[in-house]
Write a protein that holds these residues in place. Structure first.
Motif, mmCIF file in Angstrom:
data_model
loop_
_atom_site.group_PDB
_atom_site.id
_atom_site.type_symbol
_atom_site.label_atom_id
_atom_site.label_comp_id
_atom_site.label_asym_id
_atom_site.label_seq_id
_atom_site.Cartn_x
_atom_site.Cartn_y
_atom_site.Cartn_z
ATOM 1 N N THR A 298 38.278 -76.090 13.159
ATOM 2 C CA THR A 298 37.001 -76.526 13.103
ATOM 3 C C THR A 298 36.039 -75.976 14.604
ATOM 4 O OG1 THR A 298 37.059 -78.482 11.888
ATOM 5 C CG2 THR A 298 35.141 -78.448 13.407
ATOM 6 N N SER A 319 35.449 -78.902 9.369
ATOM 7 C CA SER A 319 35.292 -80.569 9.080
ATOM 8 C C SER A 319 33.744 -80.811 8.927
ATOM 9 C CB SER A 319 36.028 -81.401 10.116
ATOM 10 O OG SER A 319 35.585 -81.198 11.204
ATOM 11 N N ALA A 351 33.274 -85.732 12.654
ATOM 12 C CA ALA A 351 33.151 -85.643 11.103
ATOM 13 C C ALA A 351 32.581 -86.853 10.573
ATOM 14 C CB ALA A 351 34.593 -84.982 10.310
ATOM 15 N N TRP A 422 39.742 -88.044 7.961
ATOM 16 C CA TRP A 422 39.788 -87.132 9.018
ATOM 17 C C TRP A 422 40.742 -86.825 10.015
ATOM 18 C CZ3 TRP A 422 35.982 -84.116 6.903
ATOM 19 C CH2 TRP A 422 34.991 -84.783 6.355
ATOM 20 N N SER A 459 40.687 -83.885 4.295
ATOM 21 C CA SER A 459 39.960 -82.700 4.979
ATOM 22 C C SER A 459 40.950 -81.734 5.135
ATOM 23 C CB SER A 459 39.540 -83.200 6.388
ATOM 24 O OG SER A 459 39.110 -81.958 7.070
ATOM 25 N N ARG A 462 41.689 -80.211 8.548
ATOM 26 C CA ARG A 462 42.446 -81.479 9.209
ATOM 27 C C ARG A 462 43.891 -81.185 8.942
ATOM 28 N NH1 ARG A 462 41.514 -82.125 13.641
ATOM 29 N NH2 ARG A 462 41.856 -84.086 13.842
#
Length: 596
Positions: A298, A319, A351, A422, A459, A462
């Motif tokens: 990210t 994300s 996120a 997340w 995610s 992640r």
């Protein structure tokens, strides 16, 4: 530039103007850059602001007012671009202020030759013309008459308000536009278009070892394939490994750049946190150094007051794009029970906050999406109310997730509830462990009756694309990803990555990461070829925009596209579900791509 449906026609005609205003080396009577006026010329060229602060405007076709700045079509580099089958030719210092060299008038009438790109130039125009000076440049801008005294097309705006001072500031800026002296380019000789192109890749201390291996093996193989004497720009690759605290990185980067300037940063490797790459990105922006497609889960998010990134090109926002796409999905198919989010670091907290904000704002219909046929409608009852609990630790704190705590939280949720995770891989491993043990060793007296949430969204940025191991929750899991599923990834790599790896003698141990590096090197190579020996950093970014525009096969990503000035290639995400036997499940597409 005239706006609306006339924009395409205007850009095309602008190309005709610049074709008359173009090509070759700077002559003696060309305007020279004045340091005191360079900034004013830049504002006029790029922002459309006259020296006195007024907005530049001109008269286009049908007396329409045109206010788009020069760079709107000529681009920041001055190298132009294209619109449809028309080409906007360069107006750099080497192209504008001298007559075109070596371009004779075609023998058959006035028709111009076909451009290398396949674009054609309108008949009735000739390439031959004198070089522009201040007087003829002012005349062309104000009255639409070129340096040879020929009228320009009516769609070329007439900037009657430009006084001599404004023309001088514009000429000053145009005189600074060069593509023959870029840092990091060592020419083979005076006026040569061959030489060494110095590049680097950057590795942060927290980058995962397998990611670093995928990066370096792929880049070194690419460099080795471009060492032939026939290669116009031979890449010379450095590896800058950062050490210590992030606060020390800018000084390390500056030292390396002073020792051997590089033309661009090609890919790179960072850790899982969105902040891991921030010092590098901030340094690239300050140094006006292209920083291209690093392996970042990210990317750092620009502060609200900061200008958008100009020199850093990312594949995806990770994300953030996942949260935006998931918000579209959940607004279309409201959950029946609670919507709970878990996070354990700053990246996850951001996120979660983005999804929360998107779901609690008033309904709007400003999102385009391609998932009309299948929207993951497992909870398709119409319901407007959502209970959006957000659970997690304080922003900036990270702690390992205990298996017992994960299961205890899990058991507070019921079949009607939805969980969004997340967190990093530790949470996935903890839940796998806890749910595997749950039937035999309940953690609390109530876990024997624990059902857990009916739907769990994970995610990909992640957690990666590793599926949950515990059968107890595999059927509930959905992965939100900006990348294709496993089957489509393998089909794509069979076309490009796998043959290239065989030729290079590389092992494929992480196709997703290796496909990203291969895409970065392939697109960079193609962008350089488009530039045809005109090496400039601005021009590189503009060439990459054209190279990445509407790419269907885009490494592991769903698809990529770039418009002028855009610096994130992926504009969509997809929901994936697990398919196959319990022992060999793989992620498969669940519906079509969602474009927030």
């Amino acid at each position: 530039m005239a706006g609306g449906h006339r924009f395409g026609r205007f850009v095309a005609v602008l190309g005709l103007f610049i074709c008359q205003v173009a090509m070759a080396a700077q002559q003696d009577d060309a305007p020279s850059a004045s340091p005191n006026q360079a900034s004013a010329g830049l504002r006029l060229y790029r922002d459309g602001l006259l020296p006195g602060g007024a907005r530049l405007s001109g008269l286009g076709a049908g007396a329409a007012t045109v206010t788009t700045p020069c760079a709107g079509c000529h681009r920041d580099s001055g190298m132009g671009g294209g619109e449809g089958n028309q080409r906007v030719a360069p107006i750099t210092a080497a192209d504008l202020f001298q007559a075109p060299a070596g371009l004779a008038r075609p023998a058959a009438g006035d028709r111009l030759p076909r451009e290398r790109s396949g674009a054609t130039v309108q008949p009735g125009r000739r390439l031959s013309r004198p070089g522009y000076d201040l007087k003829t440049l002012a005349r062309a801008l104000r009255t639409g008459v070129d340096a040879a005294g020929r009228p320009l097309d009516a769609l070329m705006p007439r900037y009657t308000q430009l006084d001599d001072a404004a023309v001088q500031t514009l000429a000053d800026h145009l005189a600074t536009l060069h593509t023959d002296a870029a840092p990091g380019w060592t020419q083979a000789g005076a006026g040569a278009t061959q030489g060494e192109l110095h590049l680097t890749t950057i590795v942060t201390p927290d980058a995962a070892p397998l990611r670093v291996r995928a990066l370096l093996e792929s880049l070194h193989a690419w460099q080795a394939q471009h060492q032939s004497p026939r290669v116009r720009l031979r890449p010379v690759l450095q590896v800058w490994r950062l050490e210590g605290a992030p606060a020390d990185w800018p000084a390390q980067l500056a030292t390396w750049q002073a020792r051997q300037p590089v033309f661009a940063v090609l890919s790179g490797a960072a850790g899982a946190s969105s902040e891991s790459w921030r010092p590098v990105q901030d340094w690239c922006e300050r140094e006006a150094l292209p920083c291209l497609l690093p392996l970042v889960d990210t990317p750092p998010e620009d502060a609200a007051a900061a200008p958008p990134a100009r020199w850093t090109l990312h594949g995806s926002t990770g994300s953030r794009m996942e949260a935006q796409a998931l918000a579209v999905l959940l607004r279309q198919s409201p959950v029946n029970g609670r919507l709970t989010q878990w996070f354990d670091d700053t990246t996850g907290a951001r996120a979660a906050g983005l999804l929360e904000a998107a779901l609690t704002r008033p309904d709007d219909h400003d999102h385009d999406h391609d998932n009309d046929n299948d929207n993951d409608n497992d909870n398709d009852q119409d319901q407007d109310h959502h209970d959006h609990a957000v659970e997690g630790r304080a922003a900036g704190q990270t702690e390992p997730v205990d298996a017992a705590a994960a299961l205890a939280r899990w058991c507070t949720l019921g079949e009607a509830d939805t969980l969004v995770i997340w967190s990093g891989p530790a949470v996935l491993a903890a839940l796998d462990q806890a749910l595997d043990q749950a039937p035999a060793t309940p953690v609390t007296p109530t876990t024997a009756d624990c059902t857990g949430p009916g739907r769990v969204y994970l995610s990909a940025s992640r957690l990666g694309h590793r599926p949950p191991r515990a059968p107890a929750w595999q059927h509930r899991a959905r992965l939100v990803s900006t990348e294709v599923d496993d089957q489509r990834l393998h089909a794509r790599t069979a076309i490009a990555l796998q043959p290239w790896a065989r030729r290079s003698g590389l092992d494929l141990f992480d196709e997703r990461e290796q496909a990203k590096v291969h895409a970065a090197t392939s697109w960079f190579t193609e962008a350089l070829a488009r530039m045809q020996g005109r090496v400039g950093r601005d021009y590189l970014m503009e060439s990459l925009e054209r190279t990445l525009d509407n790419r269907a096969l885009a490494g592991p990503w769903l698809s990529v596209s770039l418009g002028p000035g855009q610096r994130t290639a992926v504009k969509s995400a997809q929901i994936l579900h697990l398919d196959g036997s319990a022992a060999s499940r793989r992620w498969r597409a669940h519906g079509q791509a969602i474009r927030p």
